[in-house]
Scaffold this motif. Sequence first.
Motif, PDB file in Angstrom:
ATOM      1  N   PRO A 101       0.835  -1.208   0.000  1.00 55.85           N
ATOM      2  CA  PRO A 101       0.000   0.000   0.000  1.00 55.85           C
ATOM      3  C   PRO A 101       0.869   1.257   0.000  1.00 55.85           C
ATOM      4  CG  PRO A 101      -0.841  -1.579   1.565  1.00 55.85           C
ATOM      5  CD  PRO A 101       0.484  -2.101   1.104  1.00 55.85           C
ATOM      6  N   ARG A 102       0.338   2.303  -0.631  1.00 55.80           N
ATOM      7  CA  ARG A 102       1.050   3.590  -0.658  1.00 55.80           C
ATOM      8  C   ARG A 102       1.247   4.130   0.744  1.00 55.80           C
ATOM      9  NH1 ARG A 102      -2.462   6.607  -4.908  1.00 55.80           N
ATOM     10  NH2 ARG A 102      -2.143   5.168  -6.628  1.00 55.80           N
ATOM     11  N   GLN A 103       2.354   4.832   0.913  1.00 53.05           N
ATOM     12  CA  GLN A 103       2.681   5.442   2.205  1.00 53.05           C
ATOM     13  C   GLN A 103       2.002   6.792   2.349  1.00 53.05           C
ATOM     14  OE1 GLN A 103       6.823   5.105   3.410  1.00 53.05           O
ATOM     15  NE2 GLN A 103       7.136   3.729   1.680  1.00 53.05           N
ATOM     16  N   PRO A 104       1.638   7.157   3.528  1.00 53.76           N
ATOM     17  CA  PRO A 104       1.730   6.377   4.762  1.00 53.76           C
ATOM     18  C   PRO A 104       0.673   5.273   4.781  1.00 53.76           C
ATOM     19  CG  PRO A 104       0.641   8.465   5.212  1.00 53.76           C
ATOM     20  CD  PRO A 104       1.056   8.487   3.762  1.00 53.76           C
ATOM     21  N   VAL A 105       1.094   4.086   5.208  1.00 53.60           N
ATOM     22  CA  VAL A 105       0.173   2.950   5.269  1.00 53.60           C
ATOM     23  C   VAL A 105      -0.696   3.074   6.518  1.00 53.60           C
ATOM     24  CG1 VAL A 105       1.728   1.441   3.984  1.00 53.60           C
ATOM     25  CG2 VAL A 105       1.820   1.441   6.474  1.00 53.60           C
ATOM     26  N   PRO A 106      -1.917   2.566   6.464  1.00 47.85           N
ATOM     27  CA  PRO A 106      -2.785   2.619   7.639  1.00 47.85           C
ATOM     28  C   PRO A 106      -2.357   1.585   8.685  1.00 47.85           C
ATOM     29  CG  PRO A 106      -3.910   1.520   5.841  1.00 47.85           C
ATOM     30  CD  PRO A 106      -2.591   2.006   5.296  1.00 47.85           C
ATOM     31  N   VAL A 107      -2.797   1.787   9.911  1.00 43.12           N
ATOM     32  CA  VAL A 107      -2.519   0.848  10.999  1.00 43.12           C
ATOM     33  C   VAL A 107      -3.791   0.092  11.362  1.00 43.12           C
ATOM     34  CG1 VAL A 107      -0.602   2.196  11.932  1.00 43.12           C
ATOM     35  CG2 VAL A 107      -2.912   2.626  12.756  1.00 43.12           C
ATOM     36  N   GLU A 108      -3.601  -0.966  12.134  1.00 46.00           N
ATOM     37  CA  GLU A 108      -4.695  -1.778  12.676  1.00 46.00           C
ATOM     38  C   GLU A 108      -5.622  -2.346  11.611  1.00 46.00           C
ATOM     39  OE1 GLU A 108      -6.433   0.597  15.801  1.00 46.00           O
ATOM     40  OE2 GLU A 108      -4.799   0.063  17.157  1.00 46.00           O
ATOM     41  N   GLN A 109      -5.040  -2.760  10.502  1.00 45.65           N
ATOM     42  CA  GLN A 109      -5.760  -3.512   9.478  1.00 45.65           C
ATOM     43  C   GLN A 109      -4.737  -4.308   8.687  1.00 45.65           C
ATOM     44  OE1 GLN A 109      -7.387  -0.096   7.190  1.00 45.65           O
ATOM     45  NE2 GLN A 109      -6.543  -1.121   5.416  1.00 45.65           N
ATOM     46  N   GLY A 110      -5.191  -5.357   8.030  1.00 50.25           N
ATOM     47  CA  GLY A 110      -4.290  -6.196   7.255  1.00 50.25           C
ATOM     48  C   GLY A 110      -3.792  -5.478   6.017  1.00 50.25           C
ATOM     49  N   LEU A 111      -2.482  -5.464   5.839  1.00 45.33           N
ATOM     50  CA  LEU A 111      -1.857  -4.833   4.664  1.00 45.33           C
ATOM     51  C   LEU A 111      -1.278  -5.938   3.790  1.00 45.33           C
ATOM     52  CD1 LEU A 111       0.102  -1.998   6.506  1.00 45.33           C
ATOM     53  CD2 LEU A 111      -2.159  -1.844   5.421  1.00 45.33           C
ATOM     54  N   GLN A 112      -1.754  -6.026   2.560  1.00 44.45           N
ATOM     55  CA  GLN A 112      -1.271  -7.056   1.659  1.00 44.45           C
ATOM     56  C   GLN A 112       0.046  -6.620   1.026  1.00 44.45           C
ATOM     57  OE1 GLN A 112      -3.542  -7.822  -1.924  1.00 44.45           O
ATOM     58  NE2 GLN A 112      -3.017  -9.990  -1.796  1.00 44.45           N
ATOM     59  N   LEU A 113       1.043  -7.491   1.136  1.00 43.21           N
ATOM     60  CA  LEU A 113       2.360  -7.265   0.550  1.00 43.21           C
ATOM     61  C   LEU A 113       2.613  -8.357  -0.473  1.00 43.21           C
ATOM     62  CD1 LEU A 113       4.397  -6.697   3.837  1.00 43.21           C
ATOM     63  CD2 LEU A 113       3.203  -4.981   2.475  1.00 43.21           C
ATOM     64  N   ARG A 114       3.189  -7.984  -1.610  1.00 42.06           N
ATOM     65  CA  ARG A 114       3.563  -8.967  -2.631  1.00 42.06           C
ATOM     66  C   ARG A 114       5.021  -8.744  -2.994  1.00 42.06           C
ATOM     67  NH1 ARG A 114      -0.933 -10.961  -6.699  1.00 42.06           N
ATOM     68  NH2 ARG A 114      -2.284 -11.763  -5.088  1.00 42.06           N
ATOM     69  N   LEU A 115       5.759  -9.824  -3.026  1.00 41.84           N
ATOM     70  CA  LEU A 115       7.190  -9.784  -3.270  1.00 41.84           C
ATOM     71  C   LEU A 115       7.495 -10.562  -4.545  1.00 41.84           C
ATOM     72  CD1 LEU A 115       9.912  -8.867  -1.996  1.00 41.84           C
ATOM     73  CD2 LEU A 115       9.937 -11.055  -0.780  1.00 41.84           C
ATOM     74  N   GLN A 116       8.163  -9.912  -5.495  1.00 40.90           N
ATOM     75  CA  GLN A 116       8.555 -10.560  -6.746  1.00 40.90           C
ATOM     76  C   GLN A 116      10.054 -10.800  -6.713  1.00 40.90           C
ATOM     77  OE1 GLN A 116       7.124  -7.716  -9.625  1.00 40.90           O
ATOM     78  NE2 GLN A 116       4.995  -8.341  -9.349  1.00 40.90           N
ATOM     79  N   LEU A 117      10.447 -12.069  -6.909  1.00 38.27           N
ATOM     80  CA  LEU A 117      11.843 -12.477  -6.786  1.00 38.27           C
ATOM     81  C   LEU A 117      12.294 -13.261  -8.014  1.00 38.27           C
ATOM     82  CD1 LEU A 117      11.642 -13.768  -3.105  1.00 38.27           C
ATOM     83  CD2 LEU A 117      12.702 -11.652  -3.881  1.00 38.27           C
ATOM     84  N   PRO A 118      13.593 -13.285  -8.296  1.00 38.49           N
ATOM     85  CA  PRO A 118      14.118 -14.105  -9.399  1.00 38.49           C
ATOM     86  C   PRO A 118      13.955 -15.598  -9.093  1.00 38.49           C
ATOM     87  CG  PRO A 118      15.747 -12.473  -8.686  1.00 38.49           C
ATOM     88  CD  PRO A 118      14.631 -12.470  -7.686  1.00 38.49           C
ATOM     89  N   ASP A 119      14.110 -16.421 -10.109  1.00 35.87           N
ATOM     90  CA  ASP A 119      14.049 -17.878  -9.934  1.00 35.87           C
ATOM     91  C   ASP A 119      15.045 -18.334  -8.872  1.00 35.87           C
ATOM     92  OD1 ASP A 119      12.112 -18.241 -11.885  1.00 35.87           O
ATOM     93  OD2 ASP A 119      13.587 -18.546 -13.479  1.00 35.87           O
ATOM     94  N   GLY A 120      14.619 -19.262  -8.039  1.00 41.45           N
ATOM     95  CA  GLY A 120      15.505 -19.854  -7.051  1.00 41.45           C
ATOM     96  C   GLY A 120      15.721 -19.031  -5.795  1.00 41.45           C
ATOM     97  N   VAL A 121      15.044 -17.900  -5.644  1.00 46.83           N
ATOM     98  CA  VAL A 121      15.190 -17.058  -4.456  1.00 46.83           C
ATOM     99  C   VAL A 121      13.933 -17.228  -3.603  1.00 46.83           C
ATOM    100  CG1 VAL A 121      15.521 -14.721  -3.579  1.00 46.83           C
ATOM    101  CG2 VAL A 121      16.608 -15.417  -5.729  1.00 46.83           C
TER     102      VAL A 121
END
Length: 127
Positions: A37-57
């Motif tokens: 989520p864009r900053q500033p992120v809210p508190v006291e709620q679920g924040l979805q994070l997605r991480l994109q990584l190279p193969d094998g990481v």
Amino acid sequence: MLLLLALSSISCSFDVTQQLPTTKLDLYQEKIILLMPRQPVPVEQGLQLRLQLPDGVVPQLSRVEGESMPMGQIPLQWQQLDANEWQAILYLGACTEEQMVWRMTIPLEHQQVALPQSVTFTFISQR
């Protein structure tokens, strides 16, 4: 009593995360990308994070710590969505400060010499 049990199971079964506008963060040379989520992120709620990584990481158990004020460590466990994408839900507590600076550290397991063993970045929350 049965009604209370039914209501309790219903109230605990829905997803508390909201769809928030996201931003894309380049954590390392366009090879490690975080969508959050864009900053500033809210508190006291679920924040979805997605991480994109190279193969094998593979991301390991990560941690979020308060920089503005000591808030302990918040563990963050990643779940694999596909070969190169991982997801986690982050819950930040509110504190006495209106805005809070946080530091997230993501350890990485891999055999690639050209990548770091972990990435760290800061972000801001607002209550």
